[in-house]
Structures are given as structure tokens and as C-alpha cells.
Scaffold this motif. Structure first.
Motif, mmCIF file in Angstrom:
data_model
loop_
_atom_site.group_PDB
_atom_site.id
_atom_site.type_symbol
_atom_site.label_atom_id
_atom_site.label_comp_id
_atom_site.label_asym_id
_atom_site.label_seq_id
_atom_site.Cartn_x
_atom_site.Cartn_y
_atom_site.Cartn_z
ATOM 1 N N TRP A 444 0.813 -1.216 0.000
ATOM 2 C CA TRP A 444 0.000 0.000 0.000
ATOM 3 C C TRP A 444 0.849 1.270 0.000
ATOM 4 N N PRO A 445 1.893 1.402 0.827
ATOM 5 C CA PRO A 445 2.684 2.645 0.809
ATOM 6 C C PRO A 445 3.372 2.905 -0.527
ATOM 7 N N GLN A 446 3.891 1.842 -1.166
ATOM 8 C CA GLN A 446 4.557 2.023 -2.454
ATOM 9 C C GLN A 446 3.563 2.466 -3.531
ATOM 10 N N TYR A 447 2.365 1.867 -3.514
ATOM 11 C CA TYR A 447 1.346 2.279 -4.485
ATOM 12 C C TYR A 447 0.872 3.703 -4.178
ATOM 13 N N ARG A 448 0.801 4.064 -2.906
ATOM 14 C CA ARG A 448 0.413 5.417 -2.539
ATOM 15 C C ARG A 448 1.393 6.429 -3.122
ATOM 16 N N ASP A 449 2.691 6.145 -3.021
ATOM 17 C CA ASP A 449 3.693 7.038 -3.601
ATOM 18 C C ASP A 449 3.550 7.109 -5.117
ATOM 19 N N ALA A 450 3.332 5.952 -5.741
ATOM 20 C CA ALA A 450 3.228 5.911 -7.203
ATOM 21 C C ALA A 450 2.009 6.690 -7.689
ATOM 22 N N VAL A 451 0.890 6.546 -6.994
ATOM 23 C CA VAL A 451 -0.320 7.270 -7.390
ATOM 24 C C VAL A 451 -0.116 8.770 -7.205
ATOM 25 N N GLY A 452 0.530 9.157 -6.103
ATOM 26 C CA GLY A 452 0.795 10.569 -5.893
ATOM 27 C C GLY A 452 1.626 11.166 -7.001
ATOM 28 N N ASP A 453 2.689 10.464 -7.408
ATOM 29 C CA ASP A 453 3.520 10.941 -8.519
ATOM 30 C C ASP A 453 2.724 11.008 -9.815
ATOM 31 N N MET A 454 1.910 9.979 -10.040
ATOM 32 C CA MET A 454 1.127 9.917 -11.280
ATOM 33 C C MET A 454 0.210 11.128 -11.402
ATOM 34 N N VAL A 455 -0.502 11.438 -10.331
ATOM 35 C CA VAL A 455 -1.429 12.565 -10.370
ATOM 36 C C VAL A 455 -0.668 13.880 -10.527
ATOM 37 N N ASP A 456 0.414 14.024 -9.774
ATOM 38 C CA ASP A 456 1.175 15.272 -9.835
ATOM 39 C C ASP A 456 1.767 15.512 -11.217
ATOM 40 N N ARG A 457 2.189 14.456 -11.883
ATOM 41 C CA ARG A 457 2.935 14.619 -13.136
ATOM 42 C C ARG A 457 2.067 14.516 -14.379
ATOM 43 N N THR A 458 0.849 14.008 -14.249
ATOM 44 C CA THR A 458 0.043 13.797 -15.460
ATOM 45 C C THR A 458 -1.344 14.412 -15.376
ATOM 46 N N SER A 459 -1.640 15.170 -14.336
ATOM 47 C CA SER A 459 -2.921 15.873 -14.289
ATOM 48 C C SER A 459 -2.719 17.236 -14.938
ATOM 49 N N THR A 460 -3.236 17.383 -16.138
ATOM 50 C CA THR A 460 -3.019 18.588 -16.935
ATOM 51 C C THR A 460 -4.357 19.242 -17.251
ATOM 52 N N GLN A 461 -4.303 20.461 -17.770
ATOM 53 C CA GLN A 461 -5.537 21.158 -18.133
ATOM 54 C C GLN A 461 -6.316 20.401 -19.198
ATOM 55 N N MET A 462 -5.605 19.792 -20.130
ATOM 56 C CA MET A 462 -6.291 19.090 -21.219
ATOM 57 C C MET A 462 -6.766 17.703 -20.783
ATOM 58 N N ALA A 463 -6.157 17.132 -19.736
ATOM 59 C CA ALA A 463 -6.530 15.788 -19.280
ATOM 60 C C ALA A 463 -6.323 15.691 -17.772
ATOM 61 N N PRO A 464 -7.185 16.367 -17.002
ATOM 62 C CA PRO A 464 -7.018 16.344 -15.539
ATOM 63 C C PRO A 464 -7.471 15.028 -14.928
ATOM 64 N N TRP A 465 -6.900 14.699 -13.790
ATOM 65 C CA TRP A 465 -7.386 13.554 -13.024
ATOM 66 C C TRP A 465 -8.581 13.976 -12.181
ATOM 67 N N THR A 466 -9.560 13.110 -12.093
ATOM 68 C CA THR A 466 -10.666 13.277 -11.166
ATOM 69 C C THR A 466 -10.512 12.233 -10.065
ATOM 70 N N LEU A 467 -10.252 12.693 -8.859
ATOM 71 C CA LEU A 467 -10.113 11.785 -7.720
ATOM 72 C C LEU A 467 -11.497 11.550 -7.127
ATOM 73 N N VAL A 468 -11.894 10.292 -7.050
ATOM 74 C CA VAL A 468 -13.252 9.935 -6.637
ATOM 75 C C VAL A 468 -13.212 9.278 -5.261
#
Length: 499
Positions: A444-468
Motif C-alpha cells: 500500500w505505501p509504495q502504491y500510494r507514492d506511485a499514485v501521488g507521482d502519477m497525479v502530480d505529473r500527469t494531471s493537466t488542463q487538457m486531461a485532468p485527473w478526477t479523484l473519486v
């Protein structure tokens, strides 16, 4: 740049006849080694002046090597199927698998050159196209593809003489096309634009080779030697790439909270409200998908999330609102043998929908920066560069009119444990829980870090992440539907405004 390819190099027939069998044998041996190793694919891009021997050279390569392991693709005018999708889709479909050779006529450089020469592309659009071409080639090379880029050249005088010779030869006059004669009139501009493109796109990982095309023997041996030396060098190089050093999560700091930690996981929807809101949002989605403005767009929804977060249930509520002919659900699991033989984005490019259609990805290209990163299925250098490659990919989709909506369905550890235990106790749901799910929970902690990086680096104006917030399934399902509807309405409004 082209002066040295206009000096009239030639090789006599006797020399050619001596060297050709040796070169042919060596190329065939390298081709079979390429197939046996299966470590990388080869792409040969064919460009240059009409009449400079492009087709003749490719024909000869097929004779010298095993044509069963060579795929020749020609990209002429875009078909209706291609026009309904992002421009790069047609090239991704034709990529050769590892161990094979692909030869591309009319490739991405041809489209840029002819578009600019005939005034269909502005200077800024040419520059954007060059950046896109370099990005594609960089990614392919990073994935292990060996790229050869050939420019076959003739001087203006040589070109006209060549065309007249073919015109007067009854056995070969059929090879002339209107494009050949048209280029003779635009030669100067074509060469000027060609020099600009070659200068800006010749890189160490994919350099241009300018081949003088006036003498067939010289031209053939030159191309054959370049291919042979490049293949042999790549086949000898079996060293693994060293991992890059910057593998620390972005969120590493004194304060370890991430965007996921900021979610209010207590959010819930009462049953009565759920039924009413679900029905309203499903009707809204059904109406939007039938809207005539949808013909100018495609819709892509990406579903990622913790195990047992309710992705399947959310997807079913979306699908329930639509005619099955309007959408397609693509479940993403471990790559097949066919998919492993291609760059990792290939298996997603092939499922990009046409305008007016909707594709749901149940897990997606983000596996490269999630499970592949955490489980060590790829090198750190692979998942680190994947952030930029994914952003480029999504930008291409957005520019082509694709409405891209990305969901991360989040649950807390206690909720996940309860759902795991419920699945194990229920014979109907037991198939949903596997040993891998339990093993992933321990990370869980490793996936938590990976998800955090993913959102920070790939949530853009043209393709934002929606956290549900998905501890409450009804709340999550309605939020997913509402987000899809809002995204479509926003895209329609923007298109109306832009005209």
C-alpha cells in the motif's frame, strides 16, 4: 546540406557484382539474428526526391532479405477511418513487432513536407509537426526500436533527366505519377523545406542518411551497408540500460500528505438521493452522446483505482445509460505476447475510438507508472520517462477532439479490507479476489507514492485527473457520471465558441 549528394557518385557494374552477394548474405544473416533475438524492431523511413530510386531500393532490399519478415507500408491520402482519429493512429497501427522490419513510405515526414510545400501547413504547424515527429521517434527508440531515416537525393537537373528517361521507356513509364511531375515544378521549395526538416530532426538516436540516387549501383550498396552496419551494431549491444538516479517520489518531504490524503472519504449519498441522481445523470449522458455535436468528438474514459474500489460497478452504471453500439469497454490486463513485442502505448493506440464513439479503459496506460513501477516489471528509466510520453500521448488525443476523462477511485485501507473479506465470504463474488490482491495490499505505501507521482505529473488542463471518494459506492458512481457529463458539455461549449 545536399551538395555532397549531387556530385555524381557511381560504382561500376563489376564492383557491384562482386560486393552485392557478400552484402546480401550478411544482411540476411543479420535479419535472421534480429528475428532470433527478438529484442527490438527496425523501422526504415523512406523520403526524398521523386525519381531518386526510393521504390527500386526497397524492392531490392526485399530481394536481398527475407520479405516474409519485412512489412512495407505506404501512407497516401488519409482514409475516412484515419481522419476520424488522431493523426498518429495510422502509424501506430503499422509498427512492426520486435524481430521484424517495417519500411514506411509516405511517413510522417512526407506529410509535413508536402503539407508545407503546397501551403497546407503554416510555419508554426510545421514546427509543431517536427516536435511531434521527434517525440514519437524518441519514444520508439527508448522502447528499443532501431530507426533508419533515408533521404534519396537528386539535383534538379538529374531529377528532370530521370523523369524524361522513365517517360520515354515503355517498360517503366507506368511508374511515373502526377506527383513526380508536380515535384519537378516545386523542386526548389521542396528541397528548402526538406533541408529544414532534416536539420531539425537528425538526432543521435535516429539520424538522417542522405543518399545520392543518380547511380543505382552506388545507391543500393550505400543503403545496404548502412543497414548492415546499424543492424550489426544493435545486435552486438546487449547491455542493459543503467537505472536513472531520480526515482524519489515527488511527495517526499517533511509533510508526507498527498492529494489522496486530502480527500474526504466520509462522503456518501443516501439511497433515495442516489436513485434520483443516478437516473438524472444517466439520462443526461444518453442525451449528450446522441447530440449532433458529438460527431466532432470522441470520448475516452480511464478508470484506475485501488483494488476493490468499485471500478467495475461504476463502469456498469455508465454503460447502462448508452446504446451498446455507442461504446466499447477495453479491460486491460497483463500484456499478451503480441503486445510485448510492441512499444507499450501500441496496445492503447489501437483502441482509440473514432469520432462519435466512446471507449472505456478498465485500467490503462498508467500501468507503466503504477504496477510496473511498484512490481519492478520495468526499469526506473522506463517509468520515469513514461510521464512525459503519456502527457504527449494525451495531448495528441485532445488536439484531435478526444474528450479524455481520467478517474482514480480511492478507498481507505479499512474499506478495502472489509470488501476483500466480503468477497471471500460470498461465493458469487469470490472470483474477484486473488492472491495478487492480498499481495498488492501489502505494498500500500509504495502504491500510494506511485499514485501521488502519477497525479502530480500527469494531471493537466487538457486531461485532468478526477479523484473519486469511493468508500461509498453510490456517491462514487454518481460523481463519475456527473464528471463525464460535465466534460462533454464543456467540450461542446468550447467547440461552439471556437466555431
Amino acid at each position: 546540406m545536399f551538395e555532397s549528394a549531387e556530385i555524381g557518385r557511381a560504382i561500376d557494374k563489376a564492383t557491384f557484382d562482386t560486393e552485392e552477394p557478400l552484402l546480401r548474405e550478411a544482411l540476411l544473416e543479420a535479419q535472421y539474428a534480429l528475428r532470433e533475438q527478438g529484442r527490438f524492431a527496425v523501422i526504415i523511413l523512406i523520403n526524398g526526391i521523386e525519381g531518386a530510386g526510393k521504390g527500386e531500393t526497397v524492392k531490392l532490399l526485399n530481394e536481398w532479405m527475407d520479405p516474409r519478415l519485412i512489412q512495407v507500408s505506404t501512407f497516401d491520402q488519409q482514409t475516412d477511418e484515419e481522419l476520424a482519429r488522431p493523426a498518429a493512429w495510422r502509424y501506430w497501427r503499422q509498427l512492426p513487432p520486435k524481430g521484424r522490419i517495417g519500411i514506411f513510405f509516405g511517413n510522417w515526414y512526407s506529410q509535413l513536407l508536402h503539407g508545407r510545400v503546397h501551403g497546407e501547413l503554416k510555419k508554426e504547424q510545421l514546427s509543431q509537426g517536427i516536435v511531434g515527429a521527434l517525440g514519437l521517434e524518441q519514444m520508439l527508440c527508448n522502447e528499443g526500436t532501431l530507426i533508419f531515416k533515408f533521404w534519396f537525393h537528386l539535383s534538379k537537373k538529374q531529377m528532370k533527366a530521370r523523369l524524361r528517361s522513365l517517360r520515354d521507356d515503355p517498360l517503366h513509364s507506368w511508374r511515373l505519377s502526377p506527383l513526380d511531375w508536380q515535384q519537378s515544378k516545386t523542386y526548389d521549395k521542396f528541397v528548402r523545406v526538406g533541408e529544414q526538416v532534416l536539420r531539425r530532426t537528425s538526432r543521435d538516436y535516429a539520424p538522417w542518411y542522405i543518399v545520392e540516387g543518380v547511380d543505382a549501383c552506388y545507391r543500393s550498396l550505400t543503403v545496404g551497408r548502412i543497414l548492415l552496419e546499424g543492424l550489426q551494431a544493435a545486435l552486438r549491444d546487449t547491455t542493459r540500460r543503467a537505472p536513472l538516479p531520480h526515482t524519489t517520489p515527488l511527495m517526499t518531504s517533511i509533510d508526507q500528505r498527498s492529494l489522496l490524503d486530502s480527500l474526504d472519504m466520509s462522503l456518501a449519498l443516501p439511497k433515495a438521493d442516489y436513485r434520483e441522481q443516478l437516473t438524472r445523470e444517466q439520462a443526461r449522458l444518453s442525451r449528450l452522446m446522441r447530440d449532433k455535436r458529438m460527431r466532432r468528438h470522441a470520448l475516452v474514459a480511464v478508470f484506475e483505482g485501488n483494488d476493490a474500489a468499485g471500478k467495475g460497478g461504476a463502469i456498469r452504471r455508465v454503460a447502462a445509460a448508452l446504446d451498446p453500439r455507442q461504446y466499447r469497454i477495453v479491460p486491460v490486463a497483463a500484456p499478451t505476447e503480441e503486445e510485448r513485442a510492441q512499444p507499450y502505448l501500441w496496445r492503447f493506440w489501437r483502441h482509440i475510438p473514432a469520432r462519435g464513439k466512446f471507449t472505456v479503459f478498465d485500467r490503462s496506460w498508467y500501468g507503466r507508472v503504477l504496477v510496473e513501477r511498484v512490481e519492478g516489471f520495468c526499469e526506473p528509466s522506463d517509468w520515469l520517462r513514461a510521464y512525459g510520453e503519456i502527457n504527449d500521448f494525451e495531448e495528441q488525443l485532445s488536439n484531435a477532439g478526444v474528450v479524455l476523462v481520467k478517474f482514480w477511485l480511492a478507498i481507505d485501507q479499512d474499506t478495502q479490507l472489509a470488501r476483500f473479506q466480503e468477497r471471500e465470504a460470498n461465493p458469487v463474488k469470490r472470483f474477484k479476489i486473488t492472491e495478487e490482491d492480498w499481495r498488492n495490499r501489502e505494498k500500500w505505501p509504495q502504491y500510494r507514492d506511485a499514485v501521488g507521482d502519477m497525479v502530480d505529473r500527469t494531471s493537466t488542463q487538457m486531461a485532468p485527473w478526477t479523484l473519486v471518494e469511493a468508500n461509498d459506492k453510490p456517491f462514487a458512481r454518481v460523481k463519475v457520471l456527473r464528471t463525464l457529463n460535465d466534460a462533454l458539455e464543456m467540450a461542446f461549449a468550447k467547440a461552439d465558441k471556437d466555431g
